[in-house]
Design an enzyme around this catalytic site. Structure first.
Site, PDB file in Angstrom:
ATOM      1  N   ASP A 106       3.208  -6.974   4.062  1.00 26.00           N
ATOM      2  CA  ASP A 106       1.931  -7.532   4.491  1.00 26.00           C
ATOM      3  C   ASP A 106       1.246  -8.155   3.259  1.00 26.00           C
ATOM      4  OD1 ASP A 106      -0.177  -7.932   6.331  1.00 26.00           O
ATOM      5  OD2 ASP A 106      -1.100  -6.020   5.844  1.00 26.00           O
ATOM      6  N   GLY A 108       1.691  -7.101   0.310  1.00 24.85           N
ATOM      7  CA  GLY A 108       2.706  -7.020  -0.725  1.00 24.85           C
ATOM      8  C   GLY A 108       2.391  -6.000  -1.816  1.00 24.85           C
ATOM      9  N   THR A 110       1.985  -2.688  -1.736  1.00 24.04           N
ATOM     10  CA  THR A 110       2.807  -1.476  -1.681  1.00 24.04           C
ATOM     11  C   THR A 110       4.194  -1.734  -2.274  1.00 24.04           C
ATOM     12  OG1 THR A 110       1.700  -0.967   0.400  1.00 24.04           O
ATOM     13  CG2 THR A 110       3.621   0.357  -0.154  1.00 24.04           C
ATOM     14  N   LEU A 111       4.841  -2.765  -1.784  1.00 18.18           N
ATOM     15  CA  LEU A 111       6.200  -3.078  -2.230  1.00 18.18           C
ATOM     16  C   LEU A 111       6.242  -3.456  -3.706  1.00 18.18           C
ATOM     17  CD1 LEU A 111       9.031  -3.233  -1.116  1.00 18.18           C
ATOM     18  CD2 LEU A 111       7.316  -2.818   0.588  1.00 18.18           C
ATOM     19  N   PHE A 155      -1.359  -7.572  14.276  1.00 19.93           N
ATOM     20  CA  PHE A 155      -0.992  -6.177  14.028  1.00 19.93           C
ATOM     21  C   PHE A 155       0.072  -5.770  15.022  1.00 19.93           C
ATOM     22  CE2 PHE A 155      -1.086  -1.653  13.548  1.00 19.93           C
ATOM     23  CZ  PHE A 155      -1.293  -1.517  12.188  1.00 19.93           C
ATOM     24  N   ASP A 162       3.693   1.753  13.330  1.00 10.57           N
ATOM     25  CA  ASP A 162       2.710   2.529  14.076  1.00 10.57           C
ATOM     26  C   ASP A 162       1.309   1.977  13.930  1.00 10.57           C
ATOM     27  OD1 ASP A 162       2.452   3.338  11.265  1.00 10.57           O
ATOM     28  OD2 ASP A 162       1.048   4.823  12.046  1.00 10.57           O
TER      29      ASP A 162
HETATM   30  P1  IMP Z   1       1.103  -4.024   2.122  1.00  9.54           P
HETATM   31  O1  IMP Z   1       2.237  -5.009   2.121  1.00  9.54           O
HETATM   32  O2  IMP Z   1       0.928  -3.290   0.844  1.00  9.54           O
HETATM   33  O3  IMP Z   1      -0.177  -4.666   2.589  1.00  9.54           O
HETATM   34  O4  IMP Z   1       1.317  -2.881   3.164  1.00  9.54           O
HETATM   35  C1  IMP Z   1       2.396  -2.792   3.926  1.00  9.54           C
HETATM   36  C2  IMP Z   1       2.266  -1.560   4.785  1.00  9.54           C
HETATM   37  O5  IMP Z   1       1.141  -1.667   5.669  1.00  9.54           O
HETATM   38  C3  IMP Z   1       3.474  -1.473   5.653  1.00  9.54           C
HETATM   39  O6  IMP Z   1       4.481  -0.711   5.035  1.00  9.54           O
HETATM   40  C4  IMP Z   1       2.922  -0.847   6.906  1.00  9.54           C
HETATM   41  O7  IMP Z   1       2.950   0.548   6.790  1.00  9.54           O
HETATM   42  C5  IMP Z   1       1.486  -1.295   6.966  1.00  9.54           C
HETATM   43  N1  IMP Z   1       1.326  -2.467   7.858  1.00  9.54           N
HETATM   44  C6  IMP Z   1       1.026  -3.727   7.519  1.00  9.54           C
HETATM   45  N2  IMP Z   1       0.961  -4.528   8.585  1.00  9.54           N
HETATM   46  C7  IMP Z   1       1.239  -3.751   9.647  1.00  9.54           C
HETATM   47  C8  IMP Z   1       1.345  -4.027  11.071  1.00  9.54           C
HETATM   48  O8  IMP Z   1       1.160  -5.129  11.578  1.00  9.54           O
HETATM   49  N3  IMP Z   1       1.664  -2.952  11.826  1.00  9.54           N
HETATM   50  C9  IMP Z   1       1.875  -1.706  11.340  1.00  9.54           C
HETATM   51  N4  IMP Z   1       1.792  -1.415  10.030  1.00  9.54           N
HETATM   52  C10 IMP Z   1       1.465  -2.431   9.192  1.00  9.54           C
END
Ligand code: IMP
Ligand code: MG
Length: 178
Positions: A106, A108, A110-111, A155, A162
């Site tokens: 999303d 990015g 976390t990754l 979403f 989830d």
């Molecule tokens: P980001 O890339 O750091 O913003 O976060 C990614 C994490 O957010 C993912 O591993 C999911 O757990 C959660 N996430 C982001 N978008 C969605 C969605 O559309 N549905 C469910 N979980 C989501």
């Protein structure tokens, strides 16, 4: 835009068939890139990627080891890259070929953080495979090697994803209004 009621099933975005076909294609692609080299360590990010990982590794024809990694954010938007390791990898990654398996990228953040933690373990190679990619939301650059589906900024739940722990076991990926 129609709002889905609390109990209503999420509106399908990707069907079971679409997912199954794409997972098989990804496994073929990964297998080709891996060649007949050694084992591939498939590292799932808990919990969302479990469903995808299980289906993916069953389609892989290369020797595989499976492990899991789990982080949680401190819930602060001021330090989005700061994460707590909740479950570390059991295996040593040193000198091994690692495929990180995620459900969705999303923003990015976390990754991006997980990749920098794992690089310190000195794997021989570290690639990233995500079922879903929401590039319009990206804030931190993430090098993605394999993408199942690129989706719009909605979403989504199901197939491991989830909303407050709900809908993970939905066999398809659907949209919930949040
Ligand atoms: P980001 O890339 O750091 O913003 O976060 C990614 C994490 O957010 C993912 O591993 C999911 O757990 C959660 N996430 C982001 N978008 C969605 C969605 O559309 N549905 C469910 N979980 C989501
Ligand atoms: Mg996740």
């Amino acid at each position: 835009m129609e709002t889905v009621r609390a109990g209503a099933p999420p509106r399908p975005l990707l069907t079971e068939d679409q997912i199954r076909i794409r997972v098989r294609e990804l496994a073929e692609e990964i297998g080709r890139d891996q060649g007949d080299l050694e084992e591939l360590v498939c590292l799932g990010i808990l919990k969302g990627s479990v469903f995808f990982l299980v289906d993916l590794v069953r389609e892989l024809r290369v020797p595989v080891a499976v492990d899991f990694f789990q982080t949680s954010s401190y819930g602060s938007s001021t330090s989005p890259g700061e994460v707590l390791i909740k479950k570390d990898v059991d295996l040593s990654l040193r000198g091994r070929d690692v495929l990180l398996v995620e459900d969705i990228v999303d923003t990015g953040h976390t990754l991006n953080t997980i990749l920098s933690i794992l690089r310190l373990r000195r794997p021989r190679s570290l690639k990233l495979c995500t079922l879903l990619d929401k590039p319009s939301r990206r804030e931190a650059e993430v090098p993605i090697d394999y993408v199942g589906f690129t989706i719009e900024d909605r979403f989504v739940v199901g197939y491991g994803l989830d909303h407050d722990e709900r809908w993970r076991n939905l066999p398809y990926v659907g949209i919930v209004e949040v």
